[in-house]
Design a protein around this motif. Structure first.
Motif, PDB file in Angstrom:
ATOM      1  N   ILE A  94      72.216  36.968 -19.168  1.00 53.21           N
ATOM      2  CA  ILE A  94      72.402  35.663 -19.807  1.00 53.21           C
ATOM      3  C   ILE A  94      73.799  35.074 -19.607  1.00 53.21           C
ATOM      4  O   ILE A  94      74.026  33.919 -19.935  1.00 53.21           O
ATOM      5  N   PHE A  95      74.724  35.870 -19.075  1.00 50.22           N
ATOM      6  CA  PHE A  95      76.074  35.365 -18.832  1.00 50.22           C
ATOM      7  C   PHE A  95      76.162  34.802 -17.417  1.00 50.22           C
ATOM      8  O   PHE A  95      75.653  35.405 -16.475  1.00 50.22           O
ATOM      9  N   VAL A  96      76.857  33.700 -17.252  1.00 49.06           N
ATOM     10  CA  VAL A  96      76.833  33.018 -15.952  1.00 49.06           C
ATOM     11  C   VAL A  96      77.557  33.835 -14.887  1.00 49.06           C
ATOM     12  O   VAL A  96      77.125  33.879 -13.739  1.00 49.06           O
TER      13      VAL A  96
ATOM     14  N   GLU B 261      63.373  19.205 -18.823  1.00 48.06           N
ATOM     15  CA  GLU B 261      64.128  19.170 -17.561  1.00 48.06           C
ATOM     16  C   GLU B 261      65.153  20.305 -17.476  1.00 48.06           C
ATOM     17  O   GLU B 261      65.769  20.508 -16.429  1.00 48.06           O
ATOM     18  N   VAL B 262      65.342  21.027 -18.575  1.00 45.36           N
ATOM     19  CA  VAL B 262      66.273  22.163 -18.544  1.00 45.36           C
ATOM     20  C   VAL B 262      65.592  23.311 -17.812  1.00 45.36           C
ATOM     21  O   VAL B 262      64.484  23.713 -18.158  1.00 45.36           O
ATOM     22  N   SER B 263      66.276  23.831 -16.795  1.00 46.25           N
ATOM     23  CA  SER B 263      65.658  24.900 -16.004  1.00 46.25           C
ATOM     24  C   SER B 263      66.422  26.211 -16.114  1.00 46.25           C
ATOM     25  O   SER B 263      65.973  27.224 -15.577  1.00 46.25           O
ATOM     26  N   ALA B 264      67.571  26.213 -16.764  1.00 47.59           N
ATOM     27  CA  ALA B 264      68.331  27.459 -16.850  1.00 47.59           C
ATOM     28  C   ALA B 264      69.077  27.551 -18.179  1.00 47.59           C
ATOM     29  O   ALA B 264      69.657  26.573 -18.645  1.00 47.59           O
ATOM     30  N   PHE B 265      69.043  28.718 -18.752  1.00 46.24           N
ATOM     31  CA  PHE B 265      69.803  29.019 -19.972  1.00 46.24           C
ATOM     32  C   PHE B 265      70.902  30.010 -19.616  1.00 46.24           C
ATOM     33  O   PHE B 265      70.666  30.995 -18.921  1.00 46.24           O
TER      34      PHE B 265
ATOM     35  N   PRO C   1      72.695  24.669 -21.465  1.00 45.57           N
ATOM     36  CA  PRO C   1      71.512  24.288 -20.701  1.00 45.57           C
ATOM     37  C   PRO C   1      71.905  23.665 -19.362  1.00 45.57           C
ATOM     38  O   PRO C   1      72.878  22.913 -19.299  1.00 45.57           O
ATOM     39  N   ASP C   2      71.169  23.973 -18.334  1.00 41.38           N
ATOM     40  CA  ASP C   2      71.382  23.319 -17.040  1.00 41.38           C
ATOM     41  C   ASP C   2      70.051  22.857 -16.465  1.00 41.38           C
ATOM     42  O   ASP C   2      69.055  23.577 -16.546  1.00 41.38           O
ATOM     43  N   THR C   3      70.052  21.684 -15.879  1.00 39.54           N
ATOM     44  CA  THR C   3      68.889  21.262 -15.094  1.00 39.54           C
ATOM     45  C   THR C   3      69.006  21.904 -13.717  1.00 39.54           C
ATOM     46  O   THR C   3      70.052  22.494 -13.389  1.00 39.54           O
TER      47      THR C   3
END
Lengths: 445, 74
Positions: free
Chosen positions: A148-150, A94-98, A112-114
């Motif tokens: 990779i940084f938000v 269910e994790v869709s973003a790193f 991790p983000d869904t």
């Protein structure tokens, strides 16, 4: 008309304090229970402290919940499920973003983000951008290396959600970005204060373009405290002829605060989505009243894949005693994030916040935007060196500038400095987060 | 600008939206285009819940008016 509303959510943002606190308490119970039931890491932490979801009834109860340090999140990485470890509350599929933290203070932490969490990130940013006057008519240029940084990722998604037209300035270099802003007549921009000033410098010195003549009307800053430092804010606003607003967020937390269009010399905490507590830096005592600085303990109330519950963020803040005229009931933190608990250090026995030096340097006409502070201890005494750049054409005023700089530094920081004047352009330039404060005392043993 | 009475109707509509999206997500598990798009709708519905349903359910110190929606799993 939607565009006329000053609030993204006119109900939540003006909710009476009592109801807002009831919302926070109920949401805290919900996220605490979620973490307890779905994360082995959190359950073990809370079981060890002898606290369970049924024990949370009041804000006093919340203060008994153990804090989470960044080092703890580093330690669980490598455990199953790879690569996040056992704070993960959802199945890995269910994790869709790193994303990961920048690693400024040590080994990066993975986040991790869904898809739902990612929607939530954008929702938090939507509150920010709407409060800062972004509207569907805006063309928003984002000069950020999407990676990779938000950083400004969620700002991008939020601007789209608002209905703005978003121009991703990803792999372009600084000059190409400036040309694209000019070509498309972009009206808004998001960047770190360092880069906002750096772009202006590049436009003027290498391209013969005055950024004030471009069409940027508003700039959202993040990543560094500059937009809440009055002299840095003034430099950016003058350079671009635009309104500059501050925002603070973090990979492990979310986008938790923002300056509104009223520019109240501080930032609102989005208290509908976050619970912020302030603790005394030395004693850990809770600071409820304005006027005392402490470190922030924060809970993201609606983030579920890897919860952020009572995270010791190490940001140094204080509550503002005055409400904002904008009508929001979200409290203000005075002067934004004034530093990091890690950065505020004693030099010659005096507490020093590096932001105070920045405020002085950028308040003096004739000095460039860049500076560097080096603290050393060559013998038994601390020594602090401030390196600054003289602007071209300011050499004949060097004596006057030096005297003013010394006076202001003494006044604002209670410290004496060794000053080094460098030719304009000689100090390092940064594109993202600057590292201008160097404490070399540990090296000297 | 604020209309709390209408907000209660919006609250009911969002719950219905969520129920429909949740049903669509499970009705044909071997239909990826249906499952994944319904999933995205559920994530957006969650944002509506945070903005509206929570406001109605959780902002009184007394017992919530009705059981609040659980955290959606997406």
């Amino acid at each position: 008309m939607m565009a006329d509303s000053p609030y993204w959510n006119p109900y939540l943002e003006t909710l009476p304090r009592e109801r807002l606190q009831a919302l926070q308490l109920a949401k805290f119970k919900r996220i605490f229970q979620w973490a307890y039931e779905h994360s082995r890491f959190h359950r073990s932490l809370y079981d060890d402290a002898g606290i369970t979801p049924g024990d949370i009834h009041t804000f006093e109860d919340i203060r008994r919940v153990p804090k989470v340090e960044k080092s703890m999140m580093r330690d669980i990485q490598g455990k199953d499920p790879f690569p996040y470890g056992d704070a993960l509350c959802v199945p890995l599929e269910e994790v869709s973003a790193f994303r990961q933290t920048s690693g400024t203070t040590g080994r990066p932490v993975y986040q991790p983000d869904t898809w739902q969490d990612w929607e939530w990130w954008a929702e938090c940013w939507a509150y920010i951008l709407w409060a800062q006057g972004y509207r569907p008519r805006d063309r928003v240029f984002i000069p950020f290396g999407y990676n990779i940084f938000v950083a400004f990722w969620a700002g991008h998604y939020a601007a789209e959600k608002l209905g703005c037209e978003v121009v991703p300035g990803g792999v372009l270099d600084t000059q190409a970005r400036i040309l694209k802003i000019q070509e498309l007549r972009a009206t808004a921009m998001m960047a770190t204060p360092t880069y906002v000033l750096g772009m202006a410098d590049t436009a003027r010195s290498r391209m013969g373009i005055d950024p004030a003549d471009l069409t940027i009307e508003k700039i959202t800053c993040a990543g560094e405290p500059g937009a809440s430092i009055p002299t840095t804010k003034r430099r950016m606003e003058t350079a671009w002829n635009a309104d500059v607003y501050d925002h603070a967020g973090a990979t492990e937390i979310g986008a938790w605060s923002f300056e509104c269009r009223n520019k109240p010399a501080g930032m609102h905490v989005n208290e509908a989505f976050f619970l912020v507590e302030i603790e005394d830096l030395q004693t850990g005592e809770v600071i409820e009243k304005p006027g005392r600085r402490g470190k922030m303990i924060i809970t993201a109330l609606d983030r579920f894949a890897q919860p952020c519950v009572r995270f010791d963020a190490k940001d140094v803040i204080e509550w503002d005693e005055h409400p904002c005229d904008c009508g929001r009931s979200f409290r203000l933190i005075k002067g934004g994030v004034v530093g990091r608990a890690d950065d505020i250090t004693k030099v010659k026995g005096v507490l020093l916040a590096p932001a105070a030096i920045e405020e002085v340097v950028r308040g003096i006409d004739g000095l460039g935007d860049e500076y560097e502070v080096v603290v050393e201890r060559p013998g038994n005494m601390d020594s602090i060196t401030l390196k600054v750049e003289l602007m071209p054409g300011a050499k004949d005023r060097a004596g006057e500038i030096e005297a003013r700089l010394k006076d202001q530094l003494r006044l604002k920081t209670n410290l004496g400095y060794q000053l080094e004047f460098h030719e304009y352009g000689r100090l390092p330039r940064y594109e993202v987060k600057a590292r201008r404060f160097k404490d070399l005392r540990k090296r000297h043993g | 600008m604020q209309d709390w009475k209408q907000l209660e109707q919006i609250d009911r509509d969002i719950r219905q939206l969520r129920e429909i999206a949740a049903r669509l997500k499970t009705v044909q598990p071997d239909f990826p285009a249906l499952v994944r798009n319904a999933d995205r709708i559920l994530a957006s519905a969650k944002m509506l819940e945070l903005n509206v349903n929570d406001l109605i359910d959780l902002t009184t110190a007394a017992q919530p008016r009705k059981k609040s929606l659980p955290p959606a799993k997406v």
